[in-house]
Design an enzyme around this catalytic site. Structure first.
Site, PDB file in Angstrom:
ATOM      1  N   GLU A  35      10.163 -39.858 -29.192  1.00 23.44           N
ATOM      2  CA  GLU A  35      10.691 -38.508 -28.624  1.00 23.44           C
ATOM      3  C   GLU A  35       9.883 -37.128 -28.286  1.00 23.44           C
ATOM      4  O   GLU A  35      10.511 -36.346 -28.065  1.00 23.44           O
ATOM      5  CB  GLU A  35      11.978 -38.282 -29.303  1.00 23.44           C
ATOM      6  CG  GLU A  35      12.953 -39.672 -29.592  1.00 23.44           C
ATOM      7  CD  GLU A  35      13.453 -40.216 -28.033  1.00 23.44           C
ATOM      8  OE1 GLU A  35      13.532 -39.399 -27.106  1.00 23.44           O
ATOM      9  OE2 GLU A  35      13.986 -41.363 -28.016  1.00 23.44           O
TER      10      GLU A  35
ATOM     11  N   HIS B  16      25.074 -42.776 -24.021  1.00 20.60           N
ATOM     12  CA  HIS B  16      24.450 -41.378 -24.361  1.00 20.60           C
ATOM     13  C   HIS B  16      25.525 -40.585 -24.838  1.00 20.60           C
ATOM     14  O   HIS B  16      25.764 -39.120 -24.436  1.00 20.60           O
ATOM     15  CB  HIS B  16      23.899 -40.776 -22.908  1.00 20.60           C
ATOM     16  CG  HIS B  16      22.491 -40.271 -23.281  1.00 20.60           C
ATOM     17  ND1 HIS B  16      21.397 -41.111 -23.408  1.00 20.60           N
ATOM     18  CD2 HIS B  16      22.055 -39.012 -23.444  1.00 20.60           C
ATOM     19  CE1 HIS B  16      20.507 -40.490 -23.867  1.00 20.60           C
ATOM     20  NE2 HIS B  16      20.666 -39.282 -23.622  1.00 20.60           N
TER      21      HIS B  16
ATOM     22  N   TYR C  22       8.826 -49.284 -23.162  1.00 19.24           N
ATOM     23  CA  TYR C  22      10.069 -49.103 -23.620  1.00 19.24           C
ATOM     24  C   TYR C  22      11.222 -48.441 -22.478  1.00 19.24           C
ATOM     25  O   TYR C  22      12.215 -49.066 -22.488  1.00 19.24           O
ATOM     26  CB  TYR C  22       9.804 -48.415 -24.865  1.00 19.24           C
ATOM     27  CG  TYR C  22      11.346 -47.892 -25.723  1.00 19.24           C
ATOM     28  CD1 TYR C  22      12.332 -48.768 -26.072  1.00 19.24           C
ATOM     29  CD2 TYR C  22      11.582 -46.705 -25.871  1.00 19.24           C
ATOM     30  CE1 TYR C  22      13.438 -48.509 -26.655  1.00 19.24           C
ATOM     31  CE2 TYR C  22      12.562 -46.156 -26.480  1.00 19.24           C
ATOM     32  CZ  TYR C  22      13.605 -46.992 -26.920  1.00 19.24           C
ATOM     33  OH  TYR C  22      14.770 -46.776 -27.744  1.00 19.24           O
TER      34      TYR C  22
END
Length: 330
Positions: free
Chosen positions: A48, A176, A212
């Site tokens: 991240e 999310h 990913y």
């Protein structure tokens, strides 16, 4: 799906090989948990954009020190993720998954970053950069999270552990539910699912960030792509752990012979459960757990392993049937 099935079989084989080292000495087990506490915190945060190196992450979460020149938020992310990681182990042996578990994971991770938003579903619309797909609307988040938890609890004992973990991660990210920290929580949930089913955690290094993200995006229409990616990461992490174990002389002396002949051997827990089933074929999971002195999740995953290796089989329905021992250990 044949390629994925082959990878599941390889992961199962690695898992059986790792089981030959169990039970680990308490000191070794503690050391491994701390090793992955740093490793998973570092890699998950690095995916991240966190700037801390692995050695810096270790200093921050184990020594409580700050790294000069690094953002304060990066420190908070490291400390928060380590706390959430500890919580994963705390609930590993508990039955089922709850919304409270998920909210607690986010609260622990996000508390120092934004206490007001920590552990609460978002109340604003968000967009995922680079994605063509919208996430859940604010009004639908509570309902979607309830569905997710129900799906997990309904399928925990039906799906292969890797498929279960990958799908849980994927579905969570598509919702999310939080304003930030969704990726971190998704990976923690994925590893919780793996741990609960007798697997080790899976590490996704930052170098694989593009692959990913691509596999997650593709999973909207082809979920098997993401499952395949996670299977690779499970296997890679297992192989790393096997190398660590084989290089550890304190472990090697006692289990080396077992490892070499493992395909015809059972772990101590599997031996205990097999003996109990042989004596009490009509026992429920709860009764077997009490008889063997282990948790119900441990019984469930051990039975699944014994079935897959054709040591036992189920005769009749889940409610009125019984277990039959096909072959003894060895």
């Amino acid at each position: 799906m044949s390629v994925i099935t082959d990878k599941f079989k390889k992961a199962d084989e690695n898992n059986r090989l790792l089981s030959a080292y169990r039970p680990l000495p308490p000191e070794t087990l503690k050391s491994l948990r701390e090793y992955y506490r740093v490793g998973l915190t570092y890699t998950s945060n690095a995916l991240e954009g966190n700037s801390l190196t692995e050695s810096e992450t270790k200093v921050v979460i184990e020594d409580g020190l700050t790294i000069e020149g690094k953002p304060l938020r990066d420190h908070y992310e490291a400390v928060g993720h380590a706390k959430a990681y500890d919580y994963v182990y705390l609930i590993t042996e508990k039955e089922g998954l709850t919304e409270e578990n998920i909210l607690n994971l986010h609260r622990l991770f996000y508390q120092q970053i934004d206490a007001e938003k920590a552990g609460h579903y978002r109340d604003v619309k968000v967009y995922i950069s680079g994605s063509r797909y919208a996430v859940a609307a604010v009004s639908k988040i509570p309902g979607e999270m309830q569905k997710l938890v129900k799906w997990y609890n309904d399928n925990e004992k039906k799906l292969h552990p890797i498929e279960l973990a990958a799908t849980l991660h994927q579905r969570f990210v598509f919702i999310h539910p939080f304003v930030d920290g969704n990726g971190r929580v998704a990976r923690l949930l994925m590893n919780l699912a793996l741990l609960r089913n007798g697997y080790t955690i899976a590490i996704i290094p930052a170098i694989l960030r593009h692959e990913y993200i691509y596999s997650l995006e593709t999973a909207h229409t082809r979920p098997e792509v993401f499952t395949d990616f996670i299977a690779d990461r499970v296997i890679a992490t297992q192989l790393d752990l096997l190398r660590l174990m084989r290089d550890d002389d304190t472990v090697n002396d006692t289990v080396n012979d077992t490892v070499k002949s493992y395909m015809s051997a059972l772990s101590k827990t599997e031996q205990t459960v097999l003996a109990a089933i042989s004596s009490f074929p009509d026992y429920s999971y709860e009764e077997l757990a009490e008889e063997c002195g282990v948790s119900r999740p441990t019984i469930a995953r051990t039975i699944k392993t014994l079935q897959s290796r054709e040591y036992i089989r189920r005769i009749g329905s889940d409610k009125t049937g019984h277990w039959e021992v096909v072959r003894k250990e060895g």
